[in-house]
Write a protein that holds these residues in place. Sequence first.
Motif, PDB file in Angstrom:
ATOM      1  N   GLU A  54       3.023   1.578  -8.200  1.00 46.22           N
ATOM      2  CA  GLU A  54       2.805   1.825  -6.775  1.00 46.22           C
ATOM      3  C   GLU A  54       2.868   0.535  -5.966  1.00 46.22           C
ATOM      4  O   GLU A  54       3.390   0.514  -4.845  1.00 46.22           O
ATOM      5  CB  GLU A  54       1.463   2.529  -6.577  1.00 46.22           C
ATOM      6  N   ASP A 102      -4.783   2.048   0.725  1.00 43.76           N
ATOM      7  CA  ASP A 102      -5.640   3.243   0.680  1.00 43.76           C
ATOM      8  C   ASP A 102      -4.854   4.541   0.558  1.00 43.76           C
ATOM      9  O   ASP A 102      -5.332   5.520  -0.021  1.00 43.76           O
ATOM     10  CB  ASP A 102      -6.533   3.312   1.929  1.00 43.76           C
ATOM     11  N   SER A 103      -3.641   4.562   1.122  1.00 48.61           N
ATOM     12  CA  SER A 103      -2.854   5.800   1.116  1.00 48.61           C
ATOM     13  C   SER A 103      -2.147   6.044  -0.213  1.00 48.61           C
ATOM     14  O   SER A 103      -1.621   7.130  -0.449  1.00 48.61           O
ATOM     15  CB  SER A 103      -1.809   5.761   2.232  1.00 48.61           C
ATOM     16  N   ARG A 145      -0.692   2.082 -11.206  1.00 44.68           N
ATOM     17  CA  ARG A 145      -1.000   1.304  -9.999  1.00 44.68           C
ATOM     18  C   ARG A 145       0.018   0.180  -9.808  1.00 44.68           C
ATOM     19  O   ARG A 145       0.390  -0.137  -8.684  1.00 44.68           O
ATOM     20  CB  ARG A 145      -2.421   0.741 -10.072  1.00 44.68           C
ATOM     21  N   ASP A 182      -6.381  -1.465   3.700  1.00 43.19           N
ATOM     22  CA  ASP A 182      -5.943  -0.242   4.379  1.00 43.19           C
ATOM     23  C   ASP A 182      -4.506   0.108   4.019  1.00 43.19           C
ATOM     24  O   ASP A 182      -4.115   1.283   4.023  1.00 43.19           O
ATOM     25  CB  ASP A 182      -6.068  -0.400   5.896  1.00 43.19           C
ATOM     26  N   GLU A 209      -7.362   5.154  -4.274  1.00 50.55           N
ATOM     27  CA  GLU A 209      -8.366   5.856  -3.485  1.00 50.55           C
ATOM     28  C   GLU A 209      -9.765   5.488  -3.979  1.00 50.55           C
ATOM     29  O   GLU A 209      -9.941   4.865  -5.022  1.00 50.55           O
ATOM     30  CB  GLU A 209      -8.138   7.366  -3.582  1.00 50.55           C
ATOM     31  N   GLY A 210     -10.770   5.901  -3.218  1.00 48.27           N
ATOM     32  CA  GLY A 210     -12.161   5.747  -3.649  1.00 48.27           C
ATOM     33  C   GLY A 210     -12.621   4.314  -3.776  1.00 48.27           C
ATOM     34  O   GLY A 210     -13.398   3.985  -4.673  1.00 48.27           O
ATOM     35  N   ALA A 216      -8.748   0.183  -3.595  1.00 53.74           N
ATOM     36  CA  ALA A 216      -7.926  -0.764  -2.841  1.00 53.74           C
ATOM     37  C   ALA A 216      -8.711  -2.038  -2.561  1.00 53.74           C
ATOM     38  O   ALA A 216      -8.225  -3.162  -2.785  1.00 53.74           O
ATOM     39  CB  ALA A 216      -7.454  -0.125  -1.539  1.00 53.74           C
ATOM     40  N   PRO A 241      -1.841   6.926  -4.108  1.00 51.83           N
ATOM     41  CA  PRO A 241      -2.678   7.808  -4.948  1.00 51.83           C
ATOM     42  C   PRO A 241      -3.603   7.070  -5.908  1.00 51.83           C
ATOM     43  O   PRO A 241      -4.729   7.503  -6.145  1.00 51.83           O
ATOM     44  CB  PRO A 241      -1.647   8.639  -5.724  1.00 51.83           C
TER      45      PRO A 241
END
Length: 503
Positions: free
Chosen positions: A235, A256-257, A232, A253, A262-263, A266, A259
């Motif tokens: 990313e 959110d995109s 993370r 938001d 997700e879920g 974020a 990997p």
Amino acid sequence: MLLNAELLLQYIRCQRKAYLDTNGDLSQREPAGDLLLKLQQEKFAHQKTVLAQYNYQRPDYPKGDWEAGAKATLELMQQGVESIFKGVILTQYEDITLLSRPSLLIKQSGKSQFGDWQYIPANIHLGKRPKLEYQIVAAYDAEMLAIAQAADPAKAWLFLRRKDVYTVDLAKWIPQMHVTVADCIQTLKSSQVPEVFISRQKCNLCGWFKQCYAEAKSQQHLSLLPGISPNRYSELQAINVVSLEPLAKTNPDTLDSLPGFEGGMAQQVVLQAQSVVQDSPILLPFGNAYEVRQTLTPTSQTTLKELFKGKYYPPNIDKFVAPIELYFDIEAQPDLNLDYLLGVLVVDRWANTESYYAFLAESQAEEGRIWQEFQSLVNQYPQAPIFHFCPYEVDTVKRLAQLYNTPKEQLKPLLERFIDVYEEMTQMVVLPTESYALKTVARWLGFEWRNPEASGSQSIFWYDRWLETGDRTLLDAIVQYNEDDCLATRHLKDWLVKFIQSY
């Protein structure tokens, strides 16, 4: 420079540790503590068990003289001995000396420069599964062995704890090993120290932890934030979010995109950053993730409490307050499958008293007795909630009930009384802490353990030492630590109630 398999293994686990072990000031490295020494003892015992299966010889050479060791190992291989313990394989690559010392070299049928036999490398590890670093090191040893015997070894083995021998897929791991070795050499020869990243599960036993933690703290490094894993973090770096303030202002938001986010992760991570930046807990709607948006970021004149007022409704906390409350904590030795201490703090709010009970098994044979004693105590307070931290206590009660044939009609009402403070806390609030472990949260609230060095792992170490020595002061230390865990759970639960009631 010398590169050996141990250094390569450490590099895969933590590039910074490998760099500091090679280039750092070793006087700044903390000595091995009790827990690390215990693991080393366990590895030695596991190694002894594996070696008992083999008729091995060990090369004879002066300590640290790797060239003499390689020569002595080659002589044993030429003789065709059945197996070789800690054989030395040495080769040169440009200005790098490559050293391999597999736990065992095991003779197999096949072709090599020695004749109609060859050797395969086998490594003994304390881990229970074939971790990536184990397999890359096995590939490294296999490649080095291929040079020494002028033939590719047919396979490589791992002897793991509680597992049968594991065969490494050399075709898969040798290419990855080449890349890792090249990266390792480049990193270790660089003048740049690898970036700090705190991963407590991996870092706590490291001699460089205090130094690395101090640097991470001074940087407000994102690795100190709950939920930020190395993947993370990478990313976030890719979108140029590398510190707390920008992360706290990031719209979920945007993440959110990615990997790793997700879920609902974020929202969770952004909330966590906001809590730390504001140095304030954040109330969550009960059982739901809070939807973070830029418009909900408090201004310098607006507190979080004022911001949430009239918008969010605290959960019903009636179940968290009772005339009599029980706080439950367990100490266990996983290797023995033994729960050796069932500790209960009884808080009587009407009488304004509290009493701690330690049901202690001084040997494995006494586990059944303390289970019965625990039940006798808690059944005296059939209406009292039983507070605990994390699921282990419930899972253990189920295990003990099955093991000692407790009737289902007795177990069911007991289980219905359990309340996991960790689960309730994480559903209700976000805290400005580095983790949600009991020690971290309770210390943030001002609670302190009487022995600051005590921990679950230390308790296991003390219990093992008790079994070896019969020193009762070790049991006293375990009981004190368990009582403090119960008191910390109470402290946290009481704070949580007051915090929710303040809204």
